[in-house]
Design a protein around this motif. Sequence first.
Motif, PDB file in Angstrom:
ATOM      1  N   ILE A 369       0.843  -1.187   0.000  1.00  0.00           N
ATOM      2  CA  ILE A 369       0.000   0.000   0.000  1.00  0.00           C
ATOM      3  C   ILE A 369       0.881   1.239   0.000  1.00  0.00           C
ATOM      4  N   GLY A 370       0.526   2.182  -0.811  1.00  0.00           N
ATOM      5  CA  GLY A 370       1.183   3.477  -0.807  1.00  0.00           C
ATOM      6  C   GLY A 370       0.107   4.557  -0.969  1.00  0.00           C
ATOM      7  N   GLY A 483      12.945   6.291   6.449  1.00  0.00           N
ATOM      8  CA  GLY A 483      12.210   5.065   6.771  1.00  0.00           C
ATOM      9  C   GLY A 483      13.097   4.029   7.442  1.00  0.00           C
ATOM     10  N   PHE A 484      12.564   2.828   7.491  1.00  0.00           N
ATOM     11  CA  PHE A 484      13.247   1.713   8.148  1.00  0.00           C
ATOM     12  C   PHE A 484      13.281   0.512   7.213  1.00  0.00           C
ATOM     13  N   ASN A 485      14.450  -0.108   7.169  1.00  0.00           N
ATOM     14  CA  ASN A 485      14.670  -1.284   6.313  1.00  0.00           C
ATOM     15  C   ASN A 485      14.851  -2.538   7.180  1.00  0.00           C
ATOM     16  N   TRP A 495       8.202  13.004   0.799  1.00  0.00           N
ATOM     17  CA  TRP A 495       7.625  14.310   0.401  1.00  0.00           C
ATOM     18  C   TRP A 495       7.843  14.437  -1.088  1.00  0.00           C
ATOM     19  N   ARG A 496       6.712  14.407  -1.854  1.00  0.00           N
ATOM     20  CA  ARG A 496       6.814  14.438  -3.310  1.00  0.00           C
ATOM     21  C   ARG A 496       6.723  15.884  -3.784  1.00  0.00           C
ATOM     22  N   LYS A 497       7.626  16.177  -4.701  1.00  0.00           N
ATOM     23  CA  LYS A 497       7.641  17.516  -5.319  1.00  0.00           C
ATOM     24  C   LYS A 497       7.629  17.332  -6.829  1.00  0.00           C
ATOM     25  N   TYR A 498       6.503  17.771  -7.470  1.00  0.00           N
ATOM     26  CA  TYR A 498       6.412  17.670  -8.926  1.00  0.00           C
ATOM     27  C   TYR A 498       7.284  18.755  -9.566  1.00  0.00           C
ATOM     28  N   LEU A 499       7.898  18.382 -10.647  1.00  0.00           N
ATOM     29  CA  LEU A 499       8.696  19.359 -11.377  1.00  0.00           C
ATOM     30  C   LEU A 499       7.764  20.353 -12.065  1.00  0.00           C
ATOM     31  N   ALA A 522       2.576  14.718   0.597  1.00  0.00           N
ATOM     32  CA  ALA A 522       3.226  13.896   1.635  1.00  0.00           C
ATOM     33  C   ALA A 522       2.591  12.508   1.625  1.00  0.00           C
ATOM     34  N   GLY A 523       3.433  11.496   1.807  1.00  0.00           N
ATOM     35  CA  GLY A 523       2.863  10.140   1.739  1.00  0.00           C
ATOM     36  C   GLY A 523       3.725   9.104   2.471  1.00  0.00           C
ATOM     37  N   MET A 524       3.244   7.870   2.396  1.00  0.00           N
ATOM     38  CA  MET A 524       3.963   6.749   3.010  1.00  0.00           C
ATOM     39  C   MET A 524       3.755   5.499   2.162  1.00  0.00           C
TER      40      MET A 524
END
Length: 530
Positions: A369-370, A483-485, A495-499, A522-524
């Motif tokens: 899930i994203g 995050g954690f691996n 944090w997504r930034k569109y061009l 912002a997402g996960m």
Amino acid sequence: MKKHSLNKEHLLFVAFLAFAPSFAITTMAAGFAGPDEVYTVDDDRNTRILANLKLARHCIENEDYTMAREKAMIVLELAPNHPEALDIIEKCNDYEARQLALEQAAYEEARQAGTVDALRTFVRIYPNSRFASEAQARIDDYSLWSQAQQEGTVQAYENYLANSTVRAYANEAQQAITTLKAAAEWQQLKTSTSVADIESFRSRYPNSANDLEAQQRLNLLKGEQNYQNGNHDQAIAFFDQYKSNAPLEGQYLEHYNDLLLEREYNNIKTSTDVDRLRPFLNRLTPQHPYYNDISNQIAIGLSQQLGQYSSDSDYETALGYAMNPATRATVEQNISRARDARRSYNRRQHSLAHQLWWERNLKFGWNIIGMDFWKNTTSFRTGMRIKLGTHQDVFNISLGADYVYQAYTQNYTNGQGKSDWSFHPICHQVAVPLNIKFNFTNGRNSCSFYIGCAGEYAYTFAKASDYDGLCNDYTLAVEPQIGFNWKSVDWGFYWRKYLSGYDLLKDGAEFLTDEAPSDQRAGMYFIVYF
């Protein structure tokens, strides 16, 4: 019973009593008897019998059994088979038998003691014993034997044997003579090299004190004799017998060691067991006759052990032991085989290493899930992932393909005057994200914190009819991440930034948001790797 002794007066009186009646009767018969008076011989015989029996009984009471027997015998002459006389004689015989047994036991005890004091004590107690003379003879014999022992010579012991009448110590004297002669003869033979002479000595003196030394000398001489004649097994056997009692020395020890070395050489000269051959070679000098043969065997053995794990140093070591061209050729042939095996092994190892590297570092996963959001727009996504690297590596790279559902949410007041919201699809996209993540790890932990950055291209393949003119055909964005691996899980935030010019909504779609169209979100996400 109290013992009484008879003196001469007593004996004369008893004899008078025994013979007076007879004398009186005879006199009376000759001088006084009248023509009508008769005096018989029986009266005289009875009187003598009674007198002798009385005397015999008196002797027995005083333990004079010899006199008692004599008187009883007189009675038997006058009256054969007289019962009391026979009883007295039987008592005398019993006493003498007991006395004889007692004396014999005492004499045997003194003789077994073997000392002069014991024999002298016997003679003192039993001076009239039939064994007294023999005891005295043994006393005299002991003095002769003591003199021989003090001199301690062959002549002294031979004098004893010649002069002794009893010869009580004849065996000891003969043994002493044999011992002295053996010792004297051995002094002449103990350094002899004649096997025959020493064997003759042992046969003539089988139990001498020098027999063990003679046997040892024979073992030494026979061992050397067999060594010189080439009978090496027999030589070792004789030397071993000698060594069981004393250490070998000098040339005998040298020859014995040569024999053992030869035996060991014969046992291993065809072996290729390097662990057995090397210690043997280390005991040899390069000039020793066995050195080259053993060295060649070691070279062959080492070369036969060469394989895929062997190094150039191993090859050189094997060649270093080769002492002749034939051995060197054999070793080189085995080295060539080992080199081929090593090359094949290295290829397999290289291929296996690549395979293991890919197995360890290449993982396939699923973005379970994203989701992200900003203002009135929300997206949900799921898709595949390919990751290069693990959570224990410094950095990972991953590439994916996601299905993305873009939606618009609107808040409004419904007919009842309550706040409500509506959900409207905007478009459907296929997104291709590329991620680089830097792990904070020591290489052994089970979970790593990471900081990453991603770039994503998304293609819009379907648009909602209401928003067809408002969506771009594709988008480009960058995403800072944390995050954690884990080994099989990746959980992160971004944090997504569109061009500029490549965001989701075109200019003019301000009515979808409270402000100008947003180019950030912002997402996960939560990804599982297999």
